[in-house]
Enzyme design. Structure first.
Site, PDB file in Angstrom:
ATOM      1  N   LYS A  52      33.530  46.626 -32.003  1.00  0.00           N
ATOM      2  CA  LYS A  52      33.622  45.340 -31.296  1.00  0.00           C
ATOM      3  C   LYS A  52      35.090  44.991 -31.040  1.00  0.00           C
ATOM      4  CE  LYS A  52      29.144  43.884 -32.986  1.00  0.00           C
ATOM      5  NZ  LYS A  52      28.371  43.379 -34.122  1.00  0.00           N
ATOM      6  N   GLN A  96      28.899  39.140 -38.817  1.00  0.00           N
ATOM      7  CA  GLN A  96      28.086  40.348 -38.906  1.00  0.00           C
ATOM      8  C   GLN A  96      27.018  40.186 -39.987  1.00  0.00           C
ATOM      9  OE1 GLN A  96      28.401  42.929 -36.765  1.00  0.00           O
ATOM     10  NE2 GLN A  96      26.748  44.061 -37.734  1.00  0.00           N
ATOM     11  N   ASP A 119      26.198  35.324 -30.451  1.00  0.00           N
ATOM     12  CA  ASP A 119      25.042  36.110 -30.888  1.00  0.00           C
ATOM     13  C   ASP A 119      23.728  35.420 -30.505  1.00  0.00           C
ATOM     14  OD1 ASP A 119      25.284  38.600 -32.157  1.00  0.00           O
ATOM     15  OD2 ASP A 119      26.112  37.698 -33.976  1.00  0.00           O
TER      16      ASP A 119
HETATM   17  N1  GUN Z   1      23.573  43.034 -37.428  1.00  0.00           N
HETATM   18  C1  GUN Z   1      22.803  43.886 -36.708  1.00  0.00           C
HETATM   19  N2  GUN Z   1      22.781  43.515 -35.398  1.00  0.00           N
HETATM   20  C2  GUN Z   1      23.565  42.420 -35.304  1.00  0.00           C
HETATM   21  C3  GUN Z   1      23.942  41.584 -34.219  1.00  0.00           C
HETATM   22  O1  GUN Z   1      23.547  41.766 -33.059  1.00  0.00           O
HETATM   23  N3  GUN Z   1      24.768  40.559 -34.525  1.00  0.00           N
HETATM   24  C4  GUN Z   1      25.213  40.349 -35.784  1.00  0.00           C
HETATM   25  N4  GUN Z   1      26.003  39.298 -35.989  1.00  0.00           N
HETATM   26  N5  GUN Z   1      24.883  41.081 -36.817  1.00  0.00           N
HETATM   27  C5  GUN Z   1      24.061  42.124 -36.565  1.00  0.00           C
END
Ligand code: GUN
Length: 284
Positions: A52, A96, A119
């Site tokens: 990211k 995350q 998100d």
């Molecule tokens: N963990 C697995 N997929 C995601 C996601 O799309 N966003 C976040 N914040 N954590 C994750």
């Protein structure tokens, strides 16, 4: 039969985002910022966060990386989120998941300013999604819809079957597919006669985290199969779908890696760009 090239579609989208950022920077002197927060040292999460950040830098975003130790308290994390909420250079905040078990994910997600919730996990944004008014669609489900659109898969009136009922993928993709007039069925670990249901799927989405779970006998001839799984088996990454045998039976299928994964990051960047545009239009 064909393989969906998520890497290529994502790279087109990212190229467009980078171009738009340059134009907005010339106009406003500002660039969008994304804060990523990782608590603990889960190796898979660390890889996602690194990707990211890398993508942010490549596309012209400012990235704010916050890596905290596993024993971080809930209060410390809430304080960090408060700081990020109040930082005008941060347009998007991503925490995350999963978080360590001593921290309540719900509490943390609710603390994020919904305008920065790229998100789409805050209850306000979930409510918007469910009612068809989403500002930020969760990234993986949004990426799946973009892939289906790119490959001109007709969703309207089709039977879509989703394996998995998570808040991150299963539930939100249910609403996005229904919004596009699919008949959607969600299956999970308690579902009876699973194969009978999956065999009825024109569009089958697997998001359960079980390597090679979907075998060719479970899939209808000519179906479109979207594999959201990322499972480490030895030193290889495999999806939830038994790829080679299923490929021979279906119309389209996403590979792992190189299918849904790259789209998730592209959608995160798109959401962050949107949050930035919303912010600068508020300021002008
Ligand atoms: N963990 C697995 N997929 C995601 C996601 O799309 N966003 C976040 N914040 N954590 C994750």
């Amino acid at each position: 039969m064909g393989i969906i090239d998520g890497k290529m579609v994502a790279s087109q989208i990212k190229g467009n985002i980078a171009d738009e950022i340059k134009i907005l920077e010339q106009k406003t002197g500002k660039i969008p910022g994304l804060a990523v927060v990782l608590v603990g040292d889960d190796p898979a999460s660390a890889v996602y966060i690194r990707n990211k950040n890398k993508t942010c830098k490549k596309l012209g975003f400012q990235s704010f990386e916050n890596i905290l130790p596993e024993n971080t308290s809930e209060l410390t994390l809430l304080n960090l989120i408060d700081t990020l909420n109040n930082n005008d250079r941060v347009n998007g905040i991503l925490v995350q998941l999963p978080l360590p078990s001593h921290i309540s994910s719900n509490k943390i997600l609710e603390a994020i300013d919904p305008k920065k919730d790229v998100d789409g996990f805050h209850l306000e944004n979930v409510g918007r999604l469910v009612t068809g008014n989403a500002t930020f669609k969760p990234c993986t489900p949004a990426g799946i819809i973009q892939l289906l659109d790119h490959y001109e898969v007709n969703i309207d009136g089709k039977n879509a079957v989703v394996l998995g009922r998570s808040n991150i993928v299963g539930k939100p993709i249910f609403f996005l597919l229904m919004e596009r007039n699919a008949t959607v069925t969600i299956c999970h670990s308690h579902t009876k006669n699973l194969s009978t249901i999956t065999q009825s799927a024109d569009i089958l989405i697997a998001a359960i985290g079980k390597p090679n779970f979907v075998t060719k006998d479970m899939v209808k001839n000519g179906a479109v199969v979207i594999d959201v799984g990322i499972n480490r088996v030895g030193d290889k990454l495999v999806g939830d779908v038994d790829f080679q045998p299923v490929l021979n039976k279906v119309n389209l299928i996403t590979p792992v890696p190189g299918g849904v994964g790259p789209m998730t990051i592209a959608m995160l960047m798109l959401n962050t760009l949107q949050a930035f545009k919303n912010f600068i239009s508020l300021k002008i």
